[in-house]
Design an enzyme around this catalytic site. Structure first.
Site: not given
Ligand code: NAP
Length: 281
Positions: A52, A119, A96
């Site tokens: 990322k 997200d 994460q």
């Protein structure tokens, strides 16, 4: 033989457009910035976080990493998220997953400000998605829609079958396909006669997470097959849900694993980060 939907090519095409967009924003003193929080030492999470960060670097998005020890408490993580929520320079925040067991994952994900929830896990954004009104869209399903668009595939009126109903893939996938006027069936472990359903589909999205799950007899002649699965085969190699060599002979288009859906997920994260920054401005 199926046309291969090349995720890397579609990723590169989209990232090139985003890079220009970031340059334009920078020229107006606007700097998209993604904060990635990682808790603990899970090796797979480390790889994802590095990827990322690298994607951000490649297109000029600023990135910050917050690496916290495995024994971090929920309250400490919430304090960090509060700080980032209030930081004017931060466009997007992602935590994460998976988080260590002592951390209340739901509480953490709900603490991220919906405007910075790149997200798209916050219930506010999930609600907007269900209303067909989402700005930030969940990365993997949105990556799939982007791939289908790139391939010129018109979803409208198609018989779409999604196998899997997770919050990350299956459910939002169904929403996005519906938004494009697909007729959607969502299947899961309790579905009766799955083969009968999938073999009549124009489009199959398999998000089961089991190697060799989707066999050729489950796929109709000329169907489009999107394989979301990221599994390991008996030799430890990365593979999808589909028995690729068989299914590829019947499908009209198919995503390989690796090199299919995978590269699109991070691409859509970049897209959401830019969007989140634009909303802020
Ligand atoms: P998940 O939460 O484990 O969900 C799997 C889904 O498959 C569940 O809804 C489950 O049904 C269903 N399922 C399992 N066995 C089935 C069967 N025999 N028949 C019908 N349905 C069945 O997994 P996920 O997070 O959605 O991820 C799915 C796969 O996609 C994994 O391999 C994951 O690694 C991969 N993935 C890839 C990306 C990417 O960027 N490429 C992103 C996310 C996920 P129930 O609900 O009834 O249990």
């Amino acid at each position: 033989m199926a046309l291969i939907i090349d995720g890397k090519k579609i990723r590169d095409h989209n990232l090139a457009i985003m890079k220009k967009e970031v340059e334009e924003l920078n020229s107006k003193n606007i700097y998209p910035c993604l904060c990635v929080i990682i808790v603990g030492n899970d090796p797979a999470s480390r790889v994802y976080v590095n990827n990322k960060k690298k994607a951000c670097e490649n297109i000029g998005i600023l990135s910050r990493e917050y690496a916290l020890p495995t024994d971090t408490e929920t309250s400490e993580l919430l304090a960090l998220i509060d700080k980032l929520n209030n930081d004017e320079e931060v466009s997007g925040i992602l935590c994460q997953l998976p988080l260590p067991v002592q951390i209340e994952e739901k509480t953490v994900l709900e603490r991220i400000s919906p405007e910075k929830d790149v997200d798209c896990f916050h219930p506010y954004n999930v609600g907007k998605l269900v209303q067909g009104d989402a700005v930030l869209k969940p990365c993997t399903p949105n990556g799939i829609i982007t791939m289908l668009d790139y391939m010129g595939y018109n979803i409208e009126g198609k018989n779409c079958v999604v196998i899997g109903r997770s919050n990350i893939v299956g459910k939002p996938m169904a929403q996005l396909l519906m938004e494009r006027n697909g007729t959607v069936t969502v299947c899961h472990k309790k579905t009766i006669d799955l083969k009968n359903i999938t073999s009549r589909a124009d489009l199959i999205v398999s998000s089961v997470g089991k190697p060799k799950f989707l066999t050729a007899d489950m796929v109709g002649e000329g169907a489009v097959v999107i394989d979301v699965g990221m599994n390991r085969d008996e030799n430890g190699n990365l593979c999808g849900d589909a028995v690729y060599d068989e299914v590829e002979k019947k499908a009209s288009m198919i995503t390989p694993v690796p090199g299919g859906v995978g590269p699109m997920t991070i691409t859509m994260l970049m897209k959401n980060t830019i969007l989140a920054e634009k909303i802020k401005n």
